[in-house]
Design an enzyme around this catalytic site. Structure first.
Site, short mmCIF file in Angstrom:
data_model
loop_
_atom_site.label_atom_id
_atom_site.label_comp_id
_atom_site.label_asym_id
_atom_site.label_seq_id
_atom_site.Cartn_x
_atom_site.Cartn_y
_atom_site.Cartn_z
CB ALA A 12 -0.93 -0.01 1.22
N GLY A 17 0.24 1.50 -5.09
CA GLY A 17 -0.66 1.69 -3.95
C GLY A 17 -1.11 3.15 -3.84
NE ARG A 92 14.11 -11.10 -13.37
CZ ARG A 92 14.34 -12.36 -13.72
NH1 ARG A 92 15.56 -12.84 -13.70
NH2 ARG A 92 13.35 -13.15 -14.10
NE ARG A 98 12.41 -19.46 -14.72
CZ ARG A 98 11.66 -20.32 -15.40
NH1 ARG A 98 10.67 -19.87 -16.14
NH2 ARG A 98 11.89 -21.62 -15.35
CG ASN A 105 7.92 -12.47 -5.88
OD1 ASN A 105 7.36 -11.57 -5.28
ND2 ASN A 105 8.89 -12.27 -6.75
CB VAL A 129 -1.08 -5.92 -9.17
CG1 VAL A 129 -0.33 -4.87 -9.98
CG2 VAL A 129 -2.59 -5.73 -9.30
CG ASP A 159 -0.19 -6.71 -20.20
OD1 ASP A 159 0.85 -6.04 -20.22
OD2 ASP A 159 -0.45 -7.53 -19.29
NE ARG A 162 1.47 -0.89 -20.39
CZ ARG A 162 2.31 -1.49 -19.56
NH1 ARG A 162 2.57 -2.79 -19.68
NH2 ARG A 162 2.89 -0.81 -18.59
CG HIS A 187 1.86 -8.97 -16.64
ND1 HIS A 187 1.57 -7.92 -17.46
CD2 HIS A 187 2.72 -8.48 -15.71
CE1 HIS A 187 2.22 -6.84 -17.07
NE2 HIS A 187 2.93 -7.16 -16.00
P1 NAX Z 1 6.92 -0.27 -5.24
O1 NAX Z 1 8.28 -0.82 -5.03
O2 NAX Z 1 6.72 1.19 -5.39
O3 NAX Z 1 5.97 -0.75 -4.05
C1 NAX Z 1 5.93 -2.05 -3.60
C2 NAX Z 1 5.48 -2.03 -2.16
O4 NAX Z 1 5.25 -3.38 -1.75
C3 NAX Z 1 6.50 -1.43 -1.21
O5 NAX Z 1 5.88 -0.41 -0.43
C4 NAX Z 1 6.91 -2.62 -0.35
O6 NAX Z 1 7.20 -2.23 0.99
C5 NAX Z 1 5.66 -3.48 -0.43
N1 NAX Z 1 5.87 -4.90 -0.09
C6 NAX Z 1 6.94 -5.68 -0.38
N2 NAX Z 1 6.77 -6.90 0.15
C7 NAX Z 1 5.57 -6.90 0.77
C8 NAX Z 1 4.86 -7.87 1.52
N3 NAX Z 1 5.38 -9.08 1.75
N4 NAX Z 1 3.66 -7.51 2.04
C9 NAX Z 1 3.15 -6.29 1.83
N5 NAX Z 1 3.80 -5.33 1.16
C10 NAX Z 1 4.98 -5.63 0.62
O7 NAX Z 1 6.34 -1.08 -6.50
P2 NAX Z 1 5.13 -0.69 -7.45
O8 NAX Z 1 5.63 0.17 -8.55
O9 NAX Z 1 3.98 -0.23 -6.63
O10 NAX Z 1 4.82 -2.12 -8.14
C11 NAX Z 1 4.28 -3.18 -7.39
C12 NAX Z 1 4.29 -4.47 -8.21
O11 NAX Z 1 3.45 -4.33 -9.36
C13 NAX Z 1 5.65 -4.86 -8.75
O12 NAX Z 1 5.83 -6.28 -8.56
C14 NAX Z 1 5.55 -4.58 -10.23
O13 NAX Z 1 6.42 -5.40 -11.01
C15 NAX Z 1 4.10 -4.92 -10.48
N6 NAX Z 1 3.49 -4.39 -11.71
C16 NAX Z 1 2.57 -5.19 -12.32
C17 NAX Z 1 1.89 -4.78 -13.45
C18 NAX Z 1 0.88 -5.66 -14.10
O14 NAX Z 1 0.37 -5.26 -15.16
N7 NAX Z 1 0.52 -6.83 -13.58
C19 NAX Z 1 2.20 -3.47 -14.08
C20 NAX Z 1 2.83 -2.48 -13.15
C21 NAX Z 1 3.85 -3.09 -12.21
O15 NAX Z 1 5.06 -3.23 -12.91
#
Ligand code: NAX
Length: 326
Positions: A12, A17, A92, A98, A105, A129, A159, A162, A187
């Site tokens: 969040a 978030g 990553r 990988r 994760n 997500v 996607d 887009r 994805h």
């Molecule tokens: P950020 O790094 O800005 O935020 C991630 C947040 O998750 C951080 O605040 C972190 O403290 C928190 N977090 C990490 N581990 C956690 C856990 N075990 N429990 C609760 N919170 C946890 O990343 P952001 O840009 O917000 O992206 C989040 C994810 O979305 C990434 O994995 C990114 O690759 C993925 N995406 C997926 C997309 C899709 O189309 N499916 C597109 C956008 C994005 O790339």
């Protein structure tokens, strides 16, 4: 007053978030008559930042926001959740293999799946997500044996959006005039955006664009759009990802119209995708559940690309199985 819907958002305090929570609290996820209670799940180090976001949410005085809880354990975070948006994931880092990524994760999505199983509401719907989204969703689902399998989705709506936008620009047509486009598979860069059943202002898209444009321009542009955003913005997609999550859940709960959309859902074996893989399909939603659009003809151009993406998904599933994560 209607009982508020509990919406848990993990990660969040992250950038998605931050783009997502205000949209949910304003009523764009579930509509203007449905109050929501937000449950922000973060890791302990990010709780303070989540508190800052919660202060801003308070300062919006959203009439539909019935409360905000900030939590740092999956058990508390998913307690009573009706909808869960699993955004937080382990990215990553340089040099990470990988297997290391999947394992890191697995350490997040396994326990979250178990907590959802044990503590979420019986109508829980989960949208993953955080990447690798399809396989993270599979891991969570496999740790939630008491939750119906179809309640675990992964997001390919960004996607899809887009692809809509690229086809709209190419054909000089508003996106609202484009129907029945599909994202198939994972994805990831192997995803296949398929226009062969799409219509543009009522005309088959395949009459308006040729295969060379599809193969050399459209498909790579859609698949590599995330990297292009990072290049331009210096940060990954956030508002568009949050928007896609809102679109996905709104349609899942509220239903789609006559046009279909794309969502990664557990395969029932349709279109040769092995049963159980969480793969993107053409889907419609009615009565709160997705249905895969059946009976579409798949030409050779599409078949090869769908198979390649599905093979990648099967490889990820086998890898997490070998690591003992499912
Ligand atoms: P950020 O790094 O800005 O935020 C991630 C947040 O998750 C951080 O605040 C972190 O403290 C928190 N977090 C990490 N581990 C956690 C856990 N075990 N429990 C609760 N919170 C946890 O990343 P952001 O840009 O917000 O992206 C989040 C994810 O979305 C990434 O994995 C990114 O690759 C993925 N995406 C997926 C997309 C899709 O189309 N499916 C597109 C956008 C994005 O790339």
């Amino acid at each position: 007053m209607t009982t508020p819907v509990n919406v848990t958002v993990t990660g969040a305090a992250g950038q998605i978030g931050y783009a997502l929570l205000f949209r949910i609290a304003s009523g764009q996820l579930l509509g203007p008559d449905v109050p929501v209670r937000l449950r922000l799940l973060e890791i302990p180090q990010a709780v303070k930042a989540a508190e800052g976001t919660a202060m801003e949410l308070d300062d919006c005085a959203f009439p539909l926001l019935a409360g905000i809880d900030i939590l740092d354990t999956p058990r508390a975070g998913f307690d009573g959740a009706n909808i869960a948006l699993l955004v937080g994931a382990r990215p990553r880092s340089a040099g990470m293999e990988r297997g290391d990524l999947l394992e890191a994760n697995g350490g997040i999505f396994g326990p979250q799946g178990k907590a959802i199983n044990d503590h979420a509401a019986s109508d829980i719907r989960v949208l993953v997500v955080g990447n690798p989204a399809n396989t993270n969703a599979l891991i969570a689902q496999q740790h939630a044996p008491d939750v119906p399998v179809d309640r675990f989705n992964a997001m390919t709506r960004l996607d899809h959006n887009r692809a809509l936008s690229q086809l709209a620009q190419k054909t000089g047509t508003p996106v609202s005039q484009i129907e029945n486009l599909t994202i198939w598979g994972n994805h990831s860069a192997t995803q296949y955006p398929d226009v062969f059943h799409a219509t543009v202002a009522g005309r088959p898209a395949s009459e308006l664009v040729d295969e060379a444009w599809l193969a050399e321009d459209f498909i790579p542009t859609v698949a590599k759009r995330g990297a292009a955003i990072i290049d331009a913005r210096g940060a990954s997609s956030a508002a568009s990802a949050a928007n896609a999550a809102v679109d996905h859940v709104r349609d899942w709960v509220g239903g789609t119209g006559s046009s279909w959309t794309s969502a990664a859902i557990p395969s029932d074996g349709s279109y040769g995708v092995p049963e159980g893989l969480i793969s993107s399909f053409p889907v419609r939603s009615a009565n709160g559940g997705w249905e895969i659009v059946q009976g579409l003809e798949v030409n050779d151009f599409s078949r090869a690309r769908i198979d390649a993406s599905v093979e990648e998904l099967a490889g990820e599933r086998d890898a997490v199985r070998e690591l003992g994560l499912i």
